[in-house]
Design an enzyme around this catalytic site. Structure first.
Site, mmCIF file in Angstrom:
data_model
loop_
_atom_site.group_PDB
_atom_site.id
_atom_site.type_symbol
_atom_site.label_atom_id
_atom_site.label_comp_id
_atom_site.label_asym_id
_atom_site.label_seq_id
_atom_site.Cartn_x
_atom_site.Cartn_y
_atom_site.Cartn_z
ATOM 1 N N ASP B 100 0.859 -1.188 0.000
ATOM 2 C CA ASP B 100 0.000 0.000 0.000
ATOM 3 C C ASP B 100 0.893 1.236 0.000
ATOM 4 O OD1 ASP B 100 0.870 -0.618 2.656
ATOM 5 O OD2 ASP B 100 -0.620 0.765 3.465
ATOM 6 N N GLU B 167 0.131 -0.948 5.808
ATOM 7 C CA GLU B 167 1.217 -0.379 6.601
ATOM 8 C C GLU B 167 1.042 1.119 6.816
ATOM 9 O OE1 GLU B 167 5.044 1.179 7.935
ATOM 10 O OE2 GLU B 167 3.968 1.787 6.137
HETATM 11 ZN ZN LIG Z 1 7.045 2.057 4.105
HETATM 12 ZN ZN LIG Z 2 5.474 4.767 4.348
#
Ligand SMILES: [Zn+2]
Ligand SMILES: [Zn+2]
Ligand SMILES: [Zn+2]
Ligand SMILES: [Zn+2]
Lengths: 479, 479
Positions: B100, B167
């Site tokens: 992501d 993340e």
């Molecule tokens: Zn990263």
């Molecule tokens: Zn990042």
């Protein structure tokens, strides 16, 4: 020469008609701070102008030009200048009021539509935006005029009117007008005293006369360092952080007890003598009133005189906020690159923004130098205004005291307000005459808040008070 | 056993094809923090999964359930678990990455469309969102896999993959997954070491290995008093103002030189010995680099070791902002009723949020008591995470050092980062093995900023580095 009994009876008899007229005035949403309502401010000027003319006042609408607001170029609403009577044997009184109002939306938390005057029979409240600030007081003058017009009696004094439609938006254009009209040949030539009815009693019980207002000096202190916001993980304990510096500077300004720590600011104000303290001791206002109004038991002292003097005759310093730092909810780990603290000092005589500025700047520069930071400091005075105090032993005040005693059967509280009404000082300085603040409404009217109200009795007795004040003035003038 | 020359030649020969594949990955706007792009994160998972399978990796998409974001109930993107090789005579390496990306709009100030990879021939930059964070590194692994797949050579180690799609939005669901798969019978059973490629070199010149991350403890300190915002004219110097109290408290936290003034916090950290200081002295990073990166000459010290240790191995305290106070432009004269200061402490071993909390709370309570204010104090820990430090003498690091030397002809900087990558600690604690952070990109890649880029040479040499690291690991395992 007290007011004629017929006048007092007339006001009582016409109460419902007067309230109906107040409803008509409230129905015009003359919000000066909202461009969408600018037409309504013009409509309100026309409505008021027509009322004044109908009651025999000679008026003119004065074009104040245009201004920019929220990026829009807008025509300023006109000021209304009026005169009735020009008998050189009589005193001439200048009456000020404003016909614009604060914004109001039902969704702000109003219980009823803000622009429909609601007469609450149970509490006697007249609820609606502008009922107390400042349409009620203006209509009080119309009530006085109507009695004399219908009974074909001359007024005991000559009246000059100055009504504006931009008070809630900085009174744009008014200062120039007042200065111009105060000169020889202007509409205000020959004015002997001024009466402004645009503030409030201290409480809900005791009428007040106000003889002082605090001034203001508003500061923006900016610390800048990095070229952009930084990540606190990457830069924490690596660089001088502007927020650390700013917080440190702001912490040197005022003690938690309200003492101003900027050298020379508090010292500039003479201590109150026993006579002055007695005024505060005598006010019908308690620490409980202050705390009820604040909604919490947070008064700075348990001594009433000290708390009231803190508000009325001492300077104060408030820190309002920080521009440029994270201000949302949640947890953002930014090191802001440039932050500006906003604080203001309320001023009392002999303080002026000009006298305070160098003290503030010097204080901040010295405090910043002590930090040993490599960031940069700048200090700006965003705006300011001088404080105002009138002689409350002047015949203008004496007339108002007598009138209060006659109408309310009580002596008024003699108050100084903590806030500012800048036009007061403009009148005082331009005309060089005594200015009286003669409030109609109560301390809990909620002028700029939701559910603004004026108590029916304040509207009706207040109208009597305004008329009676004119008779007492005329009486004093004779002696 | 260094990497075969054919591998290095292969990577160079296929460079344009690899860059084309990076362009395909960048073209999928897999922004995890924007509900409108959630489908794109799923699409990115499918794309990456297909790539892995095509290169011989045995994969599964793991459903992580649903979550709430901005009031919407959304499906979490799947994690991709994969394995290639299960030769018990070889080391097993767990590879982590995230597919992501951060949000990006042309209007944020990008020079080009963020989701079209631009190859700038003049500077050698591959510009696009995710190029460096973290699609480039993931694709580096694909490049390594492709060589072995096409040349039908077995990898020198067994590889286990853990790729996630959340993340940039708190790695929702990942901790549970890692803990679960680390248990007996889980996908991560038998893992000997971990390699995470999701951070950056210190500068633009010298490769780095990272062996430490700071933890975080984020605080919200709230002062409340009045029941509603007050007018500073009416209440200034009458009541205890929450902002005055809060500013005073915040000013006791950290010195302008970065020293944490909360008793016990700095003291908790052992001083660096000469050997440790030598690491910082040897880093290819100067005060000029720090100041260039901050955009101003504002380093806390003129001593390089002290500045770098401040970032990497000392705790830091940053004040981020104030919630509830006036934060706009202009001059508002409000006394805010309830204000919350936000600050965070970056932690280093042996500090933990649990150990720091009581010190912070005690400090604030004592400082508040000293103010003698009638307002109310409350302190909240909004979130936190432990710091992480690995043994940089471990064979996992030794392999990476040798690989760096082989590919870049330089010794890597041994760095600790000031920020946090929470999953690092989860892997270290769940698996009980050494974790290496092996960055591919440079310090100026602008991972979360506009015009994010990965240098072509970092992508290509970085792919060689990842492969070579695996060979060096295998070599060390044999000895
Ligand atoms: Zn990263
Ligand atoms: Zn990042
Ligand atoms: Zn008003
Ligand atoms: Zn007002």
């Amino acid at each position: 020469m007290p007011a004629p009994t017929e006048f007092l009876t007339y006001i009582d008899a016409k109460a419902d008609i007067f309230i109906k007229r107040l409803a008509d005035a409230v129905a015009i949403p003359s919000i000066s701070g909202d461009a969408k309502h600018r037409n309504d401010v013009f409509a309100m000027a026309d409505w008021l102008n027509a009322q004044l003319r109908q009651l025999g006042v000679d008026t003119q609408l004065v074009d104040l030009g245009r201004h920019k607001m929220d990026g829009e170029d807008l025509p300023l609403p006109p000021a209304i200048l009026g005169r009735i009577g020009s008998d050189s044997s009589k005193k001439t009184v200048l009456i000020y009021g404003h016909f614009d109002v604060q914004p109001a939306n039902k969704s702000d938390g109003w219980d009823t539509d803000p622009f429909t005057l609601v007469v609450d029979e149970k509490t006697g409240r007249l609820i609606g935006r502008g009922s107390s600030d400042d349409k009620g007081p203006i209509l009080g003058w119309l009530n006085v005029l109507q009695y004399h017009h219908e009974s074909k009696l001359p007024l005991p004094v000559n009246l000059v009117f100055c009504f504006e439609g931009m008070e809630e938006s900085g009174s744009e254009g008014l200062d120039d007008l007042v200065r111009r009209e105060s000169k020889k040949g202007g509409c205000f030539e020959g004015v002997d005293c001024v009466c402004i009815s645009d503030n409030y009693w201290l409480n809900t019980r005791t009428p007040a006369l106000t003889y002082g207002l605090r001034g203001l000096s508003y500061y923006k202190v900016t610390i800048s360092g990095p070229a952009r916001d930084l990540h606190s993980g990457v830069f924490g304990r690596t660089v001088h952080e502007p927020m650390t510096d700013l917080i440190s500077l702001l912490s040197t300004l005022v003690s938690p007890q309200g003492d101003i720590l900027i050298k020379g600011v508090d010292d500039m104000v003479p201590r109150a003598d026993e006579e002055e303290k007695a005024i505060y001791a005598g006010l019908d206002y308690s620490i409980a009133d202050v705390e009820e109004s604040a909604g919490a038991s947070i008064a700075l002292s348990a001594d009433k005189v000290s708390v009231l003097m803190g508000r009325m005759r001492e300077p104060s310093l408030s820190i309002h906020g920080i521009e440029g730092a994270f201000s949302g909810a949640g947890a953002k780990t930014v090191i802001p690159a440039k932050v500006s603290g906003k604080f203001s000092i309320r001023l009392v005589p002999p303080q002026t923004p000009e006298a305070i500025d160098p003290l503030v700047i010097d204080h901040l520069e010295k405090a910043f130098a002590k930090l040993g930071s490599k960031n940069k400091l700048s200090v700006e005075n965003l705006h300011g205004g001088k404080p105002w105090v009138a002689d409350h032993r002047h015949w203008n005040f004496e007339a108002a005291k007598k009138a209060t005693k006659a109408v309310y059967k009580q002596d008024p509280d003699l108050t100084r307000e903590g806030g500012s009404i800048p036009v007061t000082l403009t009148f005082a300085e331009s005309l060089g005459v005594n200015v009286l603040l003669l409030p109609m409404g109560r301390g809990d009217d909620g002028a700029h808040s939701t559910n603004e109200k004026l108590d029916r009795s304040n509207f009706i007795e207040g109208s009597k008070l305004l008329g009676t004040y004119l008779y007492e003035l005329a009486d004093i003038a004779k002696n």
